[in-house]
Design an enzyme around this catalytic site. Sequence first.
Site, PDB file in Angstrom:
ATOM      1  N   ASP A 162       0.863  -1.188   0.000  1.00 11.52           N
ATOM      2  CA  ASP A 162       0.000   0.000   0.000  1.00 11.52           C
ATOM      3  C   ASP A 162       0.898   1.237   0.000  1.00 11.52           C
ATOM      4  OD1 ASP A 162       1.069   0.135   2.509  1.00 11.52           O
ATOM      5  OD2 ASP A 162      -0.829   0.041   3.584  1.00 11.52           O
ATOM      6  N   ASP A 200      -8.064  -7.471   0.000  1.00 15.63           N
ATOM      7  CA  ASP A 200      -7.150  -7.712   1.110  1.00 15.63           C
ATOM      8  C   ASP A 200      -7.871  -7.369   2.400  1.00 15.63           C
ATOM      9  OD1 ASP A 200      -6.809  -4.649   0.817  1.00 15.63           O
ATOM     10  OD2 ASP A 200      -5.784  -5.118   2.694  1.00 15.63           O
ATOM     11  N   CYS A 241     -12.753 -29.404   5.435  1.00 16.45           N
ATOM     12  CA  CYS A 241     -11.583 -28.577   5.141  1.00 16.45           C
ATOM     13  C   CYS A 241     -10.340 -29.460   4.975  1.00 16.45           C
ATOM     14  CB  CYS A 241     -11.365 -27.562   6.260  1.00 16.45           C
ATOM     15  SG  CYS A 241      -9.932 -26.513   6.007  1.00 16.45           S
ATOM     16  N   CYS A 260      -7.183 -28.367   5.141  1.00 20.18           N
ATOM     17  CA  CYS A 260      -5.959 -27.743   5.666  1.00 20.18           C
ATOM     18  C   CYS A 260      -5.294 -28.649   6.705  1.00 20.18           C
ATOM     19  CB  CYS A 260      -6.252 -26.359   6.257  1.00 20.18           C
ATOM     20  SG  CYS A 260      -6.889 -26.363   7.930  1.00 20.18           S
ATOM     21  N   CYS A 306      -7.080 -28.808  10.165  1.00 23.59           N
ATOM     22  CA  CYS A 306      -8.292 -29.642  10.232  1.00 23.59           C
ATOM     23  C   CYS A 306      -7.971 -31.113  10.043  1.00 23.59           C
ATOM     24  CB  CYS A 306      -9.320 -29.174   9.213  1.00 23.59           C
ATOM     25  SG  CYS A 306     -10.077 -27.612   9.686  1.00 23.59           S
ATOM     26  N   HIS A 327      -5.601 -22.348   9.105  1.00 21.73           N
ATOM     27  CA  HIS A 327      -6.977 -22.685   8.716  1.00 21.73           C
ATOM     28  C   HIS A 327      -7.685 -21.500   8.066  1.00 21.73           C
ATOM     29  CE1 HIS A 327     -11.073 -24.116   8.662  1.00 21.73           C
ATOM     30  NE2 HIS A 327     -11.403 -22.958   9.196  1.00 21.73           N
TER      31      HIS A 327
END
Lengths: 393, 394
Positions: free
Chosen positions: B98, B272, B310, B312, B315, B340
């Site tokens: 930014d 974002d 999930c 990930c 999980c 996660h």
Amino acid sequence: MKFVTDSVARCAARIGTLSGFERLPNVSFETPLLLIYTKGGSVPHLTKDIFKTLTMEEQLLSVSLPSTILMTDAIKELDTSFADFVSMKEYINFLSIHDSAYTTNSGFHQLDTISVWSRTGRIVVSANKYMEIVQAYKPDLYVALCDGDTNINSRAKRISKAVLRSKTLLEQCLDIHLQSDILKSTGILGPVEGGYNLQARKESIDYLKDKPLAGFVIDGLHNNGPDVQNISLEQIKQVVQYTINLLPIDKMRISMGCWNPATVLDLIELGVDVFDSSYPYVITEQSQALTFLCDHDCENNQHVLYADDFSPICKKCKCLACQNHTRAYIHHLHHTKEMLALVLLMIHNTHHYLQFFNLIRDSIKNGTFNQLQTKIRLKYEAVNSESAKFITV
Amino acid sequence: MANRKTPLIFEVLAECETTKARTGRMTLVHHYVDTPVFMPVGTQGTLKGLLPQQLEQLDCQIILGNTYHLGNRPGADILRKAGGLHRFMNWKRALLTDSGGFQMVSLLHLAEITEEGVKFKSPYNESECMLTPEHSIQIQNTIGADIIMQLDDVVKSTLTGPRVEEAMHRTIRWLDRCLLAHERPDEQSIFPIVQGGLNPELRSECARQLIKREVNGYAIGGLSGGESKDDFWKMVHLSTNILPKNKPRYLMGVGFAIDLIVCSALGVDMYDCVFPTRTARFGCALIKTGQLNLKQIQNKKDSRPIDESCECSTCKTYSRAYLHQIATVETVSCHLLTVHNIAFQMKLMRDIRDSIKEQRFPRFIQDYMLIVYPNKDYPTWIINALRAVNVTLL
């Protein structure tokens, strides 16, 4: 569980093998062994997938009550084990009472109970309550409940109370242990108490030595926490030597606490087989990176880490932190209080310490233990050798 | 101009036949980025406790850094010596920074905006400093992100009156100064920012002015700051109507699942937000119906993972019951929830992209909203926003 050593000398550095765990029958460990320190069921700062990138080998995890005792209800309710509850069931685990990385509060003794300090405060643990916890956790190895609240300054009265209370607690724990179906293949370890009083040590060993124990924990030398790294060999040599001389040769000897590497070697020379990795954790929390094994020319070998030093902590180190990140980056992460600083330091320090134990075992096998000892001792005894031991970020 | 390398190539791979949504691929100097994309925020050159290889495993293609923070620490000097932020933090994929203006105004109470730039007292030595458009670009050139942002004149999104108009015009003037100061146009793309508060005329005027400049993409700024959702979606809708279809559009500061879905339908390509990583540090996991606060007692004896569907590593490995014990206590819990939550955002965006590609995005929206609002008590703004792009909820 079985421990085998071909050492015949009572008090000497030795190689041994720890194996025969019912839960994971193919796992075996060579001693001198480093237990991996855990807190709240995890290696501090490291998720399991990161820990696995650090070591693909089998490991023996050390678990203690203060950071886990609040999990007992859930473990019981879910009818599981500690290893399963914290998702570490592929590792063997060892349960002890106090957390070796944090100073244990002294005092608060009551008749035949021990105080454990959890996040929410003091929890009073009797032998019955402890054995309930043990039967819920189902560890592969554990220490009997004991009063190890002694150190070099303890008076005779405190020491004799510690020995007496530990004797009672051991008998109570052992009673339950021997009747328990759940624990029939679990190893129970006997805590040797007695502070720095040789007579008290003898008394303690006298009631332990004929009991069906898997090994001995030489307890009661300190109250845990970061200060343990400053204890020198001179302070403990006599009492440890005396104690080990009274212990049977064929049983494993454990010493918990964040001893510095030079003292670890001294304890190994006296015949200690097992340690825990609270030292690299404590060093990480002090924002330091271990370099005591580095004997090549680490460029910029100052003990302060500079903001524009774009070399790794150690150029020859194979850890994830040194392979991928610079001192400058770690310095920045530390100064901005970013969590990744501790993650990277923990990766490096744990790797460094596991390497240390590999070197120790190799050196005993090929007869160079004393050379290793001299080298490390030089780094830890020299007055102006901060940089040889670690880098402060 | 013909020989000049383009640091950003944007290909639209599929457009939704019902809504304004599209899916595409941005090719940047360091990596490609599939859009619509959510960009996790790594403020100070690190994404809250995760290693770069963990982010790669999570399929993050681009992350965000904050110029204000990086300019302070480690500072432009160190970043220059390191060879840019990519090398400093060892992140091999794409980066966006930014301008630093937003932090300046939101973090420093004493900031004063003049035509020259943002004047502020240094938080370190109380000395007067000035962040000009030129200075912002200079720092961003040093940081070396693939996409960099113009310095804009940010006003509170709920403000009305002549100050909003002044900020809008100044933003355009500052854009021209930024473009002029840009020293690495072959490697970095400056995105202008559509301002204009909640005033449709000012927003439209701003967007029309910006599209006259030769740039590779656009941002929509000054929203997601406490304005009503009804105002919010209308400003997004109006901006995407003006912005050219062949360039990526980045909606700043947006990251809730519902907003990502609605705004993708309105034609936004990039987002974002600090929310997914911040909420992880407070012990909260993202799930389709909102958030799961792992500190809550009902998780104590729950042996299920956060989300059974999930994929990930959190999980696949850990139970809610264990996470309940360590949430906000051990740093590991924060890393696990961050993993996660980022996986959740990445999966959501992948689902959005796939459904656009397969021409079933309207159905995807309807199904998702029904999961979040099983009683069909949809907020009015969602109904209206989706109606504007021809989607009626079930």
